[in-house]
Design an enzyme around this catalytic site. Structure first.
Site, PDB file in Angstrom:
ATOM      1  CG  ASP A 151       2.632  -1.301  -6.039  1.00 55.15           C
ATOM      2  OD1 ASP A 151       2.130  -0.560  -5.222  1.00 55.15           O
ATOM      3  OD2 ASP A 151       2.500  -2.593  -5.738  1.00 55.15           O
ATOM      4  NE  ARG A 152       5.996  -3.662 -10.832  1.00 53.06           N
ATOM      5  CZ  ARG A 152       5.063  -4.375 -10.424  1.00 53.06           C
ATOM      6  NH1 ARG A 152       4.773  -4.104  -9.126  1.00 53.06           N
ATOM      7  NH2 ARG A 152       4.206  -4.912 -11.136  1.00 53.06           N
ATOM      8  CE1 TYR A 406       2.539  -3.808   1.804  1.00 57.22           C
ATOM      9  CE2 TYR A 406       4.795  -2.965   1.579  1.00 57.22           C
ATOM     10  CZ  TYR A 406       3.767  -3.547   0.892  1.00 57.22           C
ATOM     11  OH  TYR A 406       3.437  -4.339  -0.167  1.00 57.22           O
TER      12      TYR A 406
END
Length: 469
Positions: A151-152, A406
């Protein structure tokens, strides 16, 4: 008539014609100068007084061209007054949702240069809708796409295109971000962009293309925000941000921003125990958010934001048909409106719902355990009645054999009402599809309709065997 008289007559007529032409040219010149220097005036709708256009923000500069005896006069008309959005119209009455957009990013990636993305969302300015996503700093057919399940990373950026336009190489990178939110206040875009170290990240606030403000991590544990649109009312925008444990107590704060500048920060209050990845919508004069409890509940938290006094309240969606994944089966799931249900609360997925009188519209994965399939429906009494389970108007958006991800809400202002729309992230690649090394997504978008509609399924649709590894 003798020759001399003819000559005099012709001469007189010629002089008269020349004089008329001369006077016409003077009139044209005076008109041109007058139109050029005349100050444009607009009628103010508020007090019916005449005001000059110059201090008004121009949205469209319309030029009318008038042709007069081969002389061109350009007349500049008064532009429309651009105002802050207030979202004061009522919510549209709907019977369900109709297909709106699908970008087919993964299918197109099999033969083109398309960005690797995740965490997509949609937001609209007063005239057009845009899709956003967090790019991984690489296209899919690129060795840098290996291991993009993470994710990061510092290479992630917020991408922005017109809705329906896949994120191609010419896509604008709005800011550096591995978490984001965006909204338009009626005059310009605000982007909230989080990046940096997990223990000391920075949120940058970019308004009208300029960095205006920033804030650092307050709990030193992955500062993060909504991954969907923020909401602006009368020039004040609000965004929900969380810093702290993803599976325990965290520090959620609601920020209020005016033209990119933070003007107030309110702590979360109410009965919600854990709040992140909120999906927010205008409920004039305030803002309402449906969020993710990643700690205790599979029923979704509600955050109510008072835009005038900055006060906050929170609770949980009353519907006993709960919206998070994983969750219990519908027969055993429950919600009492005030507290997390302590049913498979650890882990979750971003989602949405919105109130409709006593009822609630909501979307969720069809699978109670995995991010597979997607459905929408209305729960009668689901907004006010604890553990209500009467479901109507169910629609399948993605069949249960295909992956989802999502989802989130966005609002569109029409002539007489505000419509609610939603998007679904269609994740492909790792971790489930291990033939490839990348993880990316496409999206499908639906909007509320008062009409009739049919049935279908709108999965990503890419054959994984056709895709670059």
């Amino acid at each position: 008539m003798n020759p001399n008289q003819k000559i005099m007559t012709i001469g007189s007529v010629s002089l008269i014609i020349a004089a008329v032409c001369f006077l016409m040219q003077i009139a044209i010149l005076v008109t041109t100068v007058t139109l050029h220097f005349k100050q444009c005036e607009c009628d103010s709708p508020s007090n019916n007084q005449v005001k000059p256009c110059e201090p008004i923000i121009i949205e469209r500069n319309i030029t009318e061209i008038v042709y007069l005896n081969n002389t061109t006069i350009e007349k500049e008309t008064c532009p429309k007054l651009v105002e802050y959005r207030n979202w004061s119209k009522p919510q549209c009455k709907i019977t369900g949702f109709a297909p709106f957009s699908k970008d087919n990013s993964i299918r197109l990636s099999a033969g083109g240069d398309i960005w690797v993305t995740r965490e997509p969302y949609v937001s609209c300015d007063p005239g057009k809708c845009y899709q956003f996503a967090l790019g991984q700093g690489t296209t899919l057919d690129n060795k840098h796409s290996n291991d993009t399940i993470h994710d990061r990373i510092p290479h992630r950026t917020l991408l922005m295109n017109e809705l329906g336009v896949p994120f191609h190489l010419g896509t604008r990178q709005v800011c550096i971000a591995w978490s984001s939110s965006s909204c338009h206040d009626g005059k310009a875009w605000l982007h909230v962009c989080v990046t940096g170290d997990d223990k000391n990240a920075t949120a940058s606030f970019i308004y009208d293309g300029r960095l205006v403000d920033s804030i650092g991590s307050w709990s030193q544990n992955i500062l993060r925000t909504q991954e969907s649109e923020c909401v602006c009312i009368n020039g004040t925008c609000t965004v929900v941000m969380t810093d702290g444990s993803a599976s325990g107590r965290a520090d959620t704060r609601i920020l209020f921003i005016e033209e990119g500048k933070i003007v107030h920060i309110s702590p979360l209050s109410g009965s919600a125990q854990h709040v992140e990845e909120c999906s927010c919508y205008p409920r004039y004069p305030n803002v309402r958010c449906i969020c993710r409890d990643n700690w205790k509940g599979s029923n979704r938290p509600i955050v109510d934001i008072n835009m005038k006094d900055y006060s906050i309240d929170s609770s949980y969606v009353c519907s006993g048909l709960v919206g998070d994944t994983p969750r219990n089966d519908d027969r055993s799931s429950k919600s009492n409106c005030r507290n997390p249900n302590n049913e498979k609360g650890n882990h979750g997925v971003k989602g949405w719902a919105f109130d409709n009188g006593d009822d609630v519209w909501m979307g969720r994965t069809i699978s109670k355990d995995l991010r597979s399939g997607y459905e929408t429906f209305k729960v009668i009494g689901g907004w006010f009645t604890p553990n209500s389970k009467s479901q109507v108007n169910r629609q399948v958006i993605v069949d249960s054999d295909n992956r989802s991800g999502y989802s989130g809400i966005f609002s569109v202002e029409g002539k007489s009402c505000i419509n609610r729309c939603f998007y679904v992230e269609l994740i492909r690649g790792r971790g489930q599809e291990t033939r490839v090394w990348w993880t990316s997504n496409s999206i499908v978008v639906f909007c509320g309709t008062s009409g009739t509609y049919g049935k279908g399924s709108w999965p990503d649709g890419a054959n994984i065997n056709f895709m670059p590894i």
